[in-house]
Design an enzyme around this catalytic site. Structure first.
Site, PDB file in Angstrom:
ATOM      1  N   SER A 150     -26.534 -77.189  17.808  1.00  0.00           N
ATOM      2  CA  SER A 150     -27.231 -77.367  19.088  1.00  0.00           C
ATOM      3  C   SER A 150     -28.741 -77.226  18.949  1.00  0.00           C
ATOM      4  O   SER A 150     -29.484 -77.554  19.881  1.00  0.00           O
ATOM      5  CB  SER A 150     -26.709 -76.345  20.105  1.00  0.00           C
ATOM      6  OG  SER A 150     -25.360 -76.620  20.421  1.00  0.00           O
ATOM      7  N   GLU A 210     -47.833 -42.448 -26.096  1.00  0.00           N
ATOM      8  CA  GLU A 210     -48.101 -43.689 -26.820  1.00  0.00           C
ATOM      9  C   GLU A 210     -48.885 -43.515 -28.113  1.00  0.00           C
ATOM     10  O   GLU A 210     -48.721 -44.309 -29.039  1.00  0.00           O
ATOM     11  CB  GLU A 210     -48.859 -44.656 -25.900  1.00  0.00           C
ATOM     12  CG  GLU A 210     -48.055 -45.171 -24.725  1.00  0.00           C
ATOM     13  CD  GLU A 210     -46.859 -45.998 -25.168  1.00  0.00           C
ATOM     14  OE1 GLU A 210     -47.021 -46.912 -25.988  1.00  0.00           O
ATOM     15  OE2 GLU A 210     -45.745 -45.694 -24.701  1.00  0.00           O
TER      16      GLU A 210
END
Length: 361
Positions: free
Chosen positions: A335, A68
């Protein structure tokens, strides 16, 4: 342009000594504990442990400096060489293609400003970088940067990222793992090793080459790291918890309210052993009968009689589909509705041995 750092330093405000630079402008971090009080996941910012440079292997910060900002230790927050080169590239392209940001500028952007790419934001970033350099040492700036930068998958800082990708603390990352982390600064989602491990390993070799160029490591060390590239941990079991944690996070945010601040610890009823058993059961059911029944997904909810949810599975593979079929899907009750009808009848005094004919009434 070479006098720019000194000029901007005249306008840079001094840091507020009461300001916690490790927390300001960072998303709230949710830490989730299971039923036994163990850390089982995070949401928001995965921050890991706040580490000093001395606690990291020397090659970890060196990887980020090499990638960087090679002149980090020689400039005053603004690198005239890098900034000039970036400006020329932007002018040729007639749009923003390069930022020329130093580690000090990136740290200023993380702490102070929004992420949009505008001229005003860039100027603010330059002034704030000059301010950081006046208020903090190079060591303090680099520590702040390494503990705050976003590295994808919700991880903020090198320790959070090391735990997310490799399952270890940043104290213990290998050289190959450090190089892979350093590739994630510019586009963490695009470059994520979970997205394309082979491409991430290739990018890591570029970091190793850069570290050799800067003298941070030897060619022999780089060769050893290339021969044993970093791999990411298998998160199939851990990712399955995300169905539960996504639901818990939504509820935690609702309970905390919009004005919540700081990092929060959320106690849940999750039981990891049951969660993993539920995941495997759903997977086995689909593998065994899915094709025959023309079913491709499953959902599981396991609850204790007091209503505590011990396990919740919303699908067979969270990495393929984050849609939670246990809580978000719409379906006919079928159900499953009968117990409510029967319970209402029993509470009204009807005997379990009574009969009713299924006829018009």
């Amino acid at each position: 342009i070479y006098l720019l750092p000194q000029f901007l330093g005249l306008f840079a405000p001094r840091l507020d000594p009461k300001l916690d630079l490790y927390a300001v402008n960072r998303p709230i971090a949710f830490t989730f504990l299971d039923a036994g009080g163990n850390d089982v996941g995070h949401r928001g910012a995965v921050v890991g442990e706040r580490l000093k440079l001395e606690a990291m292997p020397a090659y970890l910060p060196a990887a980020f400096v090499a990638m960087e900002d090679r002149r980090f230790y020689s400039h005053n927050g603004i690198d005239p060489v890098g900034l000039t080169r970036a400006l020329l590239r932007d002018l040729r392209a007639r749009r923003w293609v390069a930022g020329g940001s130093t580690i000090s500028q990136q740290t200023a952007k993380i702490v102070y400003t929004q992420q949009e790419r505008t001229v005003s934001r860039k100027l603010n970033e330059l002034v704030d970088a000059a301010g950081l350099e006046q208020s903090l040492s190079k060591k303090e700036i680099l520590e702040l940067y390494l503990n705050r930068l976003y590295l994808g998958s919700g991880a903020y800082g090198v320790d959070g990222a090391a735990r997310v990708y490799f399952g270890v603390s940043a104290r213990n990352v290998t050289l190959a793992q450090a190089a892979m982390l350093a590739t994630l600064t510019r586009a963490p989602s695009v470059f994520s090793p979970r997205r394309d491990l082979l491409a991430a390993q290739q990018r890591a070799t570029w970091v190793l080459d850069s570290m050799v160029d800067t003298g941070a490591i030897t060619e022999a060390e780089a060769a050893e790291a290339r021969a044993h590239p970093a791999i990411v941990i298998d998160r199939a079991g851990l990712d399955a918890r995300n169905y539960f944690l996504d639901t818990a996070a939504d509820e935690a945010k609702r309970l905390a309210g919009p004005k919540a601040s700081g990092d929060l610890i959320v106690h849940t009823t999750l039981e990891p052993a049951l969660q993993e058993a539920a995941r495997l059961a759903a997977l086995r059911a689909i593998n065994k009968s899915g094709k025959r029944l023309k079913v491709s997904e499953a959902a599981v909810v396991m609850m204790h009689p007091d209503g505590a949810v011990a396990a919740l599975i919303g699908g067979t593979d969270y990495s393929n589909s984050v849609f939670n079929r246990a809580t978000q899907a719409r379906r006919q009750p079928g159900s499953a509705f009968k117990p409510f009808v029967y319970l209402a009848a029993l509470e009204e005094g009807i005997s379990p041995w009574d009969t009713r004919d299924d006829l018009p009434v």
